[in-house]
Scaffold this motif. Structure first.
Motif, PDB file in Angstrom:
ATOM      1  N   ALA A 118      46.443 -13.431 -34.852  1.00 58.15           N
ATOM      2  CA  ALA A 118      45.636 -12.727 -33.853  1.00 58.15           C
ATOM      3  C   ALA A 118      44.385 -12.126 -34.481  1.00 58.15           C
ATOM      4  CB  ALA A 118      46.465 -11.611 -33.214  1.00 58.15           C
ATOM      5  N   LYS A 119      43.286 -12.206 -33.771  1.00 63.16           N
ATOM      6  CA  LYS A 119      42.092 -11.432 -34.105  1.00 63.16           C
ATOM      7  C   LYS A 119      41.800 -10.594 -32.876  1.00 63.16           C
ATOM      8  CE  LYS A 119      37.224 -11.698 -35.409  1.00 63.16           C
ATOM      9  NZ  LYS A 119      37.324 -10.636 -36.415  1.00 63.16           N
ATOM     10  N   LEU A 120      42.195  -9.346 -32.942  1.00 65.95           N
ATOM     11  CA  LEU A 120      42.232  -8.555 -31.727  1.00 65.95           C
ATOM     12  C   LEU A 120      40.944  -7.787 -31.455  1.00 65.95           C
ATOM     13  CD1 LEU A 120      45.888  -7.241 -32.011  1.00 65.95           C
ATOM     14  CD2 LEU A 120      45.049  -9.083 -30.568  1.00 65.95           C
ATOM     15  N   LEU A 121      40.302  -7.247 -32.466  1.00 72.19           N
ATOM     16  CA  LEU A 121      39.121  -6.422 -32.208  1.00 72.19           C
ATOM     17  C   LEU A 121      38.014  -7.224 -31.552  1.00 72.19           C
ATOM     18  CD1 LEU A 121      38.954  -4.261 -35.464  1.00 72.19           C
ATOM     19  CD2 LEU A 121      39.608  -3.518 -33.161  1.00 72.19           C
ATOM     20  N   PRO A 122      37.376  -6.699 -30.515  1.00 73.74           N
ATOM     21  CA  PRO A 122      37.519  -5.330 -30.000  1.00 73.74           C
ATOM     22  C   PRO A 122      38.689  -5.148 -29.034  1.00 73.74           C
ATOM     23  CG  PRO A 122      35.863  -6.469 -28.744  1.00 73.74           C
ATOM     24  CD  PRO A 122      36.319  -7.431 -29.808  1.00 73.74           C
ATOM     25  N   LEU A 123      39.612  -6.098 -29.015  1.00 69.22           N
ATOM     26  CA  LEU A 123      40.793  -5.965 -28.171  1.00 69.22           C
ATOM     27  C   LEU A 123      41.864  -5.173 -28.912  1.00 69.22           C
ATOM     28  CD1 LEU A 123      40.989  -9.671 -26.966  1.00 69.22           C
ATOM     29  CD2 LEU A 123      39.853  -7.760 -25.833  1.00 69.22           C
ATOM     30  N   LEU A 124      42.851  -4.709 -28.176  1.00 64.23           N
ATOM     31  CA  LEU A 124      44.010  -4.068 -28.756  1.00 64.23           C
ATOM     32  C   LEU A 124      45.239  -4.918 -28.470  1.00 64.23           C
ATOM     33  CD1 LEU A 124      43.369  -0.362 -27.669  1.00 64.23           C
ATOM     34  CD2 LEU A 124      42.885  -1.399 -29.905  1.00 64.23           C
ATOM     35  N   GLU A 125      46.271  -4.714 -29.263  1.00 69.07           N
ATOM     36  CA  GLU A 125      47.526  -5.413 -29.040  1.00 69.07           C
ATOM     37  C   GLU A 125      48.084  -5.042 -27.670  1.00 69.07           C
ATOM     38  OE1 GLU A 125      51.909  -5.931 -31.191  1.00 69.07           O
ATOM     39  OE2 GLU A 125      50.375  -4.627 -32.058  1.00 69.07           O
ATOM     40  N   ALA A 126      48.737  -5.998 -27.043  1.00 64.47           N
ATOM     41  CA  ALA A 126      49.335  -5.730 -25.735  1.00 64.47           C
ATOM     42  C   ALA A 126      50.334  -4.577 -25.828  1.00 64.47           C
ATOM     43  CB  ALA A 126      50.020  -6.988 -25.218  1.00 64.47           C
ATOM     44  N   LYS A 127      50.376  -3.775 -24.777  1.00 62.67           N
ATOM     45  CA  LYS A 127      51.295  -2.638 -24.740  1.00 62.67           C
ATOM     46  C   LYS A 127      52.740  -3.120 -24.650  1.00 62.67           C
ATOM     47  CE  LYS A 127      47.907   0.230 -22.272  1.00 62.67           C
ATOM     48  NZ  LYS A 127      47.593   0.918 -21.009  1.00 62.67           N
ATOM     49  N   ASP A 128      53.667  -2.278 -25.096  1.00 62.50           N
ATOM     50  CA  ASP A 128      55.081  -2.648 -25.080  1.00 62.50           C
ATOM     51  C   ASP A 128      55.559  -2.960 -23.670  1.00 62.50           C
ATOM     52  OD1 ASP A 128      55.271  -2.375 -27.807  1.00 62.50           O
ATOM     53  OD2 ASP A 128      56.148  -0.358 -27.748  1.00 62.50           O
ATOM     54  N   GLU A 129      55.088  -2.171 -22.690  1.00 64.65           N
ATOM     55  CA  GLU A 129      55.538  -2.414 -21.313  1.00 64.65           C
ATOM     56  C   GLU A 129      54.986  -3.740 -20.774  1.00 64.65           C
ATOM     57  OE1 GLU A 129      52.497   1.089 -20.990  1.00 64.65           O
ATOM     58  OE2 GLU A 129      53.971   0.333 -22.446  1.00 64.65           O
ATOM     59  N   THR A 130      53.781  -4.112 -21.234  1.00 62.26           N
ATOM     60  CA  THR A 130      53.228  -5.409 -20.843  1.00 62.26           C
ATOM     61  C   THR A 130      54.033  -6.542 -21.467  1.00 62.26           C
ATOM     62  OG1 THR A 130      51.018  -4.451 -20.644  1.00 62.26           O
ATOM     63  CG2 THR A 130      51.156  -6.842 -20.830  1.00 62.26           C
ATOM     64  N   LYS A 131      54.366  -6.384 -22.726  1.00 69.55           N
ATOM     65  CA  LYS A 131      55.177  -7.398 -23.405  1.00 69.55           C
ATOM     66  C   LYS A 131      56.517  -7.575 -22.705  1.00 69.55           C
ATOM     67  CE  LYS A 131      53.223  -6.710 -28.044  1.00 69.55           C
ATOM     68  NZ  LYS A 131      53.517  -6.267 -29.421  1.00 69.55           N
ATOM     69  N   ALA A 132      57.136  -6.465 -22.329  1.00 73.46           N
ATOM     70  CA  ALA A 132      58.435  -6.555 -21.648  1.00 73.46           C
ATOM     71  C   ALA A 132      58.297  -7.271 -20.306  1.00 73.46           C
ATOM     72  CB  ALA A 132      59.004  -5.150 -21.451  1.00 73.46           C
ATOM     73  N   TRP A 133      57.223  -6.990 -19.592  1.00 75.11           N
ATOM     74  CA  TRP A 133      56.955  -7.657 -18.304  1.00 75.11           C
ATOM     75  C   TRP A 133      56.770  -9.156 -18.527  1.00 75.11           C
ATOM     76  CZ3 TRP A 133      52.196  -6.046 -14.812  1.00 75.11           C
ATOM     77  CH2 TRP A 133      52.271  -6.725 -13.590  1.00 75.11           C
ATOM     78  N   VAL A 134      55.995  -9.515 -19.515  1.00 74.14           N
ATOM     79  CA  VAL A 134      55.779 -10.934 -19.834  1.00 74.14           C
ATOM     80  C   VAL A 134      57.102 -11.593 -20.210  1.00 74.14           C
ATOM     81  CG1 VAL A 134      54.709 -12.530 -21.476  1.00 74.14           C
ATOM     82  CG2 VAL A 134      53.363 -10.638 -20.515  1.00 74.14           C
ATOM     83  N   ASP A 135      57.915 -10.916 -21.022  1.00 80.99           N
ATOM     84  CA  ASP A 135      59.216 -11.461 -21.418  1.00 80.99           C
ATOM     85  C   ASP A 135      60.087 -11.749 -20.201  1.00 80.99           C
ATOM     86  OD1 ASP A 135      58.553 -11.316 -24.086  1.00 80.99           O
ATOM     87  OD2 ASP A 135      59.667  -9.461 -24.467  1.00 80.99           O
ATOM     88  N   ARG A 136      60.125 -10.802 -19.265  1.00 83.57           N
ATOM     89  CA  ARG A 136      60.954 -10.987 -18.067  1.00 83.57           C
ATOM     90  C   ARG A 136      60.502 -12.204 -17.272  1.00 83.57           C
ATOM     91  NH1 ARG A 136      60.205  -5.366 -17.688  1.00 83.57           N
ATOM     92  NH2 ARG A 136      58.696  -5.607 -15.997  1.00 83.57           N
ATOM     93  N   GLU A 137      59.194 -12.352 -17.124  1.00 84.26           N
ATOM     94  CA  GLU A 137      58.698 -13.462 -16.311  1.00 84.26           C
ATOM     95  C   GLU A 137      58.871 -14.811 -17.011  1.00 84.26           C
ATOM     96  OE1 GLU A 137      57.896 -13.296 -13.147  1.00 84.26           O
ATOM     97  OE2 GLU A 137      58.516 -11.215 -13.361  1.00 84.26           O
ATOM     98  N   LEU A 138      58.622 -14.841 -18.310  1.00 81.13           N
ATOM     99  CA  LEU A 138      58.832 -16.096 -19.043  1.00 81.13           C
ATOM    100  C   LEU A 138      60.296 -16.515 -18.985  1.00 81.13           C
ATOM    101  CD1 LEU A 138      56.617 -15.519 -22.219  1.00 81.13           C
ATOM    102  CD2 LEU A 138      56.103 -17.018 -20.273  1.00 81.13           C
ATOM    103  N   THR A 139      61.184 -15.544 -19.054  1.00 81.55           N
ATOM    104  CA  THR A 139      62.637 -15.834 -18.970  1.00 81.55           C
ATOM    105  C   THR A 139      63.001 -16.314 -17.574  1.00 81.55           C
ATOM    106  OG1 THR A 139      63.111 -14.187 -20.684  1.00 81.55           O
ATOM    107  CG2 THR A 139      64.943 -14.877 -19.269  1.00 81.55           C
ATOM    108  N   ARG A 140      62.519 -15.608 -16.567  1.00 78.25           N
ATOM    109  CA  ARG A 140      62.832 -15.977 -15.178  1.00 78.25           C
ATOM    110  C   ARG A 140      62.379 -17.385 -14.849  1.00 78.25           C
ATOM    111  NH1 ARG A 140      60.131 -16.172 -10.478  1.00 78.25           N
ATOM    112  NH2 ARG A 140      58.230 -15.296 -11.378  1.00 78.25           N
ATOM    113  N   LEU A 141      61.218 -17.774 -15.372  1.00 77.47           N
ATOM    114  CA  LEU A 141      60.650 -19.087 -15.078  1.00 77.47           C
ATOM    115  C   LEU A 141      61.188 -20.186 -15.992  1.00 77.47           C
ATOM    116  CD1 LEU A 141      56.983 -17.861 -14.554  1.00 77.47           C
ATOM    117  CD2 LEU A 141      58.457 -18.849 -12.768  1.00 77.47           C
ATOM    118  N   GLY A 142      62.024 -19.802 -16.950  1.00 80.50           N
ATOM    119  CA  GLY A 142      62.608 -20.788 -17.845  1.00 80.50           C
ATOM    120  C   GLY A 142      61.671 -21.272 -18.937  1.00 80.50           C
ATOM    121  N   VAL A 143      60.606 -20.508 -19.196  1.00 83.27           N
ATOM    122  CA  VAL A 143      59.679 -20.890 -20.262  1.00 83.27           C
ATOM    123  C   VAL A 143      60.272 -20.564 -21.620  1.00 83.27           C
ATOM    124  CG1 VAL A 143      57.350 -20.542 -21.195  1.00 83.27           C
ATOM    125  CG2 VAL A 143      57.718 -20.525 -18.718  1.00 83.27           C
ATOM    126  N   ILE A 144      61.041 -19.483 -21.681  1.00 80.11           N
ATOM    127  CA  ILE A 144      61.759 -19.128 -22.916  1.00 80.11           C
ATOM    128  C   ILE A 144      63.238 -18.947 -22.591  1.00 80.11           C
ATOM    129  CG2 ILE A 144      59.760 -18.052 -23.988  1.00 80.11           C
ATOM    130  CD1 ILE A 144      60.911 -15.324 -23.291  1.00 80.11           C
TER     131      ILE A 144
END
Length: 294
Positions: free
Chosen positions: A268-294
């Motif tokens: 990752a080269k994040l600047l000027p971005l920041l790393e995704a927040k933990d709650e965003t990561k958890a949301w992404v994890d739930r959706e990827l799991t629900r859709l069968g991507v992971i």
């Protein structure tokens, strides 16, 4: 006129922590996208972190990508400069290197009139002399190429082949009415993409196709087959994932999702971005799991 139909993946650019292009990861990502049957590729758009890179690294990314793609699909290169000078320099480099077309962002910061936008794109047309797409994303630039201006440009530019439209859906619809039979009108908005393709947009330039290319290719194929309800239902099924990915800066959540899905993208080269927040990561994890991507 160059045909740009279907799904164009707006590629992330795999970058190492020192800001250099991760050549191995970029090649692997290209192979992954082509294997999953996307119709074309966009290098160095906003998703590709154009503004985070030096001009030398952009040149390197172009050289690597052109060689790796090897004309298997159309390769469009983005140029996101605020003015004419560096825009011309980069476009001419990409033309010589062998890019198929340039996606040229509206000049920003010094915001011109509609007449000035016409002159800007006509200058690109004359000086670069290769296929050009307009990149209209007013919610980031505060510059909006209006549909009647696009009509003018279809008459005054010999190399205009399309537009990536990220303005309001009503404006995209007006474009389809006024120039949909003259150039490739492509949507850049995940949330209205299926609707606009059903109305006649030639395709969609999708950042989220980095992580779910199969889903986007399927939605496009359903629209082409006239299975609009099924395509709409699929779009609704993926809505929450797309909402999660765009819930903050979008590039960091997208790269996190790619990492979780095992899609190659490098460090990752994040600047000027920041790393995704933990709650965003958890949301992404739930959706990827629900859709069968992971």
């Amino acid at each position: 006129m160059m045909k740009l139909e279907g799904i164009m993946t707006a590629l992330v650019t795999p970058l190492k922590q020192d800001g250099t292009v991760d050549e191995g990861a970029l090649k692997a990502l290209i192979e992954y996208q082509i294997a999953h049957k996307v119709n074309s590729l966009l290098l160095l758009g906003g998703t590709g972190e154009y503004t985070s890179m030096t001009m030398e690294e952009r040149f390197r990314a172009v050289d690597i990508t052109i060689k790796a793609v090897n004309k298997r699909v159309p390769l469009i290169v983005g140029v996101l400069e605020p003015g004419v000078g560096e825009c011309l320099k980069f476009c001419k480099y990409c033309r010589q290197a062998g890019a198929d077309a340039m996606l040229v962002l509206t000049p920003y910061y010094i915001m011109g009139t509609q007449d000035a936008l016409v002159e800007f794109y006509c200058t690109m047309d004359r000086e670069v002399d290769m296929p050009i797409l307009i990149y209209n994303i007013p919610y980031r630039t505060n510059v909006n190429v209006l549909p009647d201006t696009v009509v003018r440009l279809t008459r005054e530019m010999k190399n205009l082949v399309g537009i990536k439209e990220c303005a309001a859906m009503s404006q995209a619809m007006e474009l389809l009415v006024k120039v949909g039979d003259k150039i490739n009108v492509l949507t850049g908005d995940e949330f209205s993409a299926v609707s606009l393709m059903a109305m006649g947009a030639k395709g969609a330039v999708m950042a989220t196709a980095n992580v779910v290319p199969d889903a986007w290719v399927k939605m496009y194929e359903l629209v082409k087959a006239g299975e609009i309800k099924q395509a709409m239902d699929m779009s609704l099924d993926y809505f929450s994932l797309f909402k999660a990915l765009f819930s903050e800066n979008y590039i960091s959540p997208l790269k996190y999702a790619m990492d979780k899905a095992g899609v190659p993208w490098g460090e990752a080269k994040l600047l000027p971005l920041l790393e995704a927040k933990d709650e965003t990561k958890a949301w992404v994890d739930r959706e990827l799991t629900r859709l069968g991507v992971i």
